[in-house]
Design a protein around this motif. Structure first.
Motif, PDB file in Angstrom:
ATOM      1  N   GLU A 171     -24.574  -9.313 -57.755  1.00 52.42           N
ATOM      2  CA  GLU A 171     -24.258  -9.459 -56.329  1.00 52.42           C
ATOM      3  C   GLU A 171     -24.528  -8.157 -55.579  1.00 52.42           C
ATOM      4  N   ALA A 216     -24.514 -17.633 -51.830  1.00 58.08           N
ATOM      5  CA  ALA A 216     -23.300 -18.381 -51.484  1.00 58.08           C
ATOM      6  C   ALA A 216     -22.057 -17.594 -51.905  1.00 58.08           C
ATOM      7  N   GLN A 217     -22.114 -16.965 -53.089  1.00 61.57           N
ATOM      8  CA  GLN A 217     -20.985 -16.160 -53.555  1.00 61.57           C
ATOM      9  C   GLN A 217     -20.755 -14.958 -52.646  1.00 61.57           C
ATOM     10  N   ARG A 249     -21.563 -14.657 -49.497  1.00 65.65           N
ATOM     11  CA  ARG A 249     -21.031 -15.102 -48.209  1.00 65.65           C
ATOM     12  C   ARG A 249     -19.551 -15.430 -48.298  1.00 65.65           C
ATOM     13  N   ARG A 250     -19.133 -16.046 -49.387  1.00 65.03           N
ATOM     14  CA  ARG A 250     -17.710 -16.353 -49.540  1.00 65.03           C
ATOM     15  C   ARG A 250     -16.878 -15.073 -49.569  1.00 65.03           C
ATOM     16  N   LYS A 251     -17.429 -14.017 -50.139  1.00 62.35           N
ATOM     17  CA  LYS A 251     -16.693 -12.765 -50.241  1.00 62.35           C
ATOM     18  C   LYS A 251     -16.753 -11.910 -48.976  1.00 62.35           C
ATOM     19  N   GLU A 262     -18.532 -12.934 -45.546  1.00 63.97           N
ATOM     20  CA  GLU A 262     -18.664 -13.517 -44.209  1.00 63.97           C
ATOM     21  C   GLU A 262     -17.340 -14.147 -43.756  1.00 63.97           C
ATOM     22  N   ASP A 313     -17.045 -16.633 -41.754  1.00 61.65           N
ATOM     23  CA  ASP A 313     -17.288 -18.081 -41.822  1.00 61.65           C
ATOM     24  C   ASP A 313     -18.525 -18.304 -42.690  1.00 61.65           C
ATOM     25  N   PRO A 314     -18.324 -18.465 -44.004  1.00 60.91           N
ATOM     26  CA  PRO A 314     -19.481 -18.576 -44.918  1.00 60.91           C
ATOM     27  C   PRO A 314     -20.436 -19.707 -44.573  1.00 60.91           C
ATOM     28  N   ALA A 315     -19.930 -20.768 -43.953  1.00 62.93           N
ATOM     29  CA  ALA A 315     -20.804 -21.894 -43.595  1.00 62.93           C
ATOM     30  C   ALA A 315     -21.717 -21.555 -42.423  1.00 62.93           C
TER      31      ALA A 315
END
Length: 224
Positions: free
Chosen positions: A155, A196-197, A199-201, A203, A205-207
């Motif tokens: 990452e 995706a990982q 962004r979850r950590k 952002e 708003d990961p979506a």
């Protein structure tokens, strides 16, 4: 003074670009074909390359690959080819930007300035801040809301490549090559999983990411 290598076989376009570039303080070397372009690049060490894909002696993509074997300066493709596959192939080979003909001179010059700015050597900030998180490149550390964010080595490597190239599209194959090596250049699913990982950590708003942007079928871009 910024030196531009212009690789183009249309004399009228070469003349127009040479006049516009020189008026704005650029030095210009022009090559009408791929072989001359590679020779001039070795002799003159350009700061940026403007390259047509339809050359009389070889495909422009071959020239990009030849330059990328040793040259790291920005390469901007100028081409009448509008197909997405053509753009992807050029970016995968190592181009930094793609401008379709006909183009406005102001737009091209703006893209040229932006490419040269992004290529400025590592007077880069050791710490890169966004609204959501901070990346300390020297310490290899990421913080969010004042707290350290744990990233895996993979990452971190992906994030580092993107952050060191702000605003610049990094092709999927280049990112795979830099992080996993040349034998993984088709494993684009790896990138989807790891982005995706990240962004979850990172952002809010990961979506709907604001900083780790996907350019569909082409690559990824970091926006500070």
């Amino acid at each position: 003074m910024t030196r531009v290598l212009l690789v183009e076989d249309e004399p009228q376009l070469v003349r127009a670009l040479r006049i516009n570039l020189k008026t704005r303080g650029y030095e210009v070397d022009a090559a009408p074909d791929g072989r001359t372009a590679l020779e001039l690049a070795a002799k003159r060490h350009p700061d940026v390359v403007l390259l047509d894909l339809g050359l009389p002696d070889m495909e422009g993509v071959e020239v990009i690959r030849g330059l990328r074997g040793w040259l790291t300066v920005p390469i901007i493709v100028l081409s009448a080819r509008h197909a997405s596959a053509e753009k992807v192939q050029a970016l995968d080979a190592g181009a930094d930007d793609y401008v379709t003909k006909p183009f406005g001179m102001d737009e091209l010059l703006a893209r040229l300035r932006a490419a040269v700015r992004r290529a400025q050597p590592a007077e880069e900030a050791a710490v890169v801040e966004t609204e959501a998180f901070t990346v300390d490149l020297a310490a290899k550390k990421v913080t969010r809301n004042g707290r350290d964010v744990r990233l895996t080595p993979t990452e971190w490597h992906i994030l580092e490549v993107l952050v060191r190239n702000p605003g610049r599209l990094i092709a999927q194959q280049r990112l795979l090559h830099e992080v996993w090596g040349p034998s993984y250049e088709k494993e684009t699913n790896y990138l989807r999983v790891y982005l995706a990982q990240l962004r979850r950590k990172l952002e809010p708003d990961p979506a709907h990411p604001r900083h780790l942007i996907t350019e569909p079928a082409m690559g990824y871009r970091f926006e500070p």
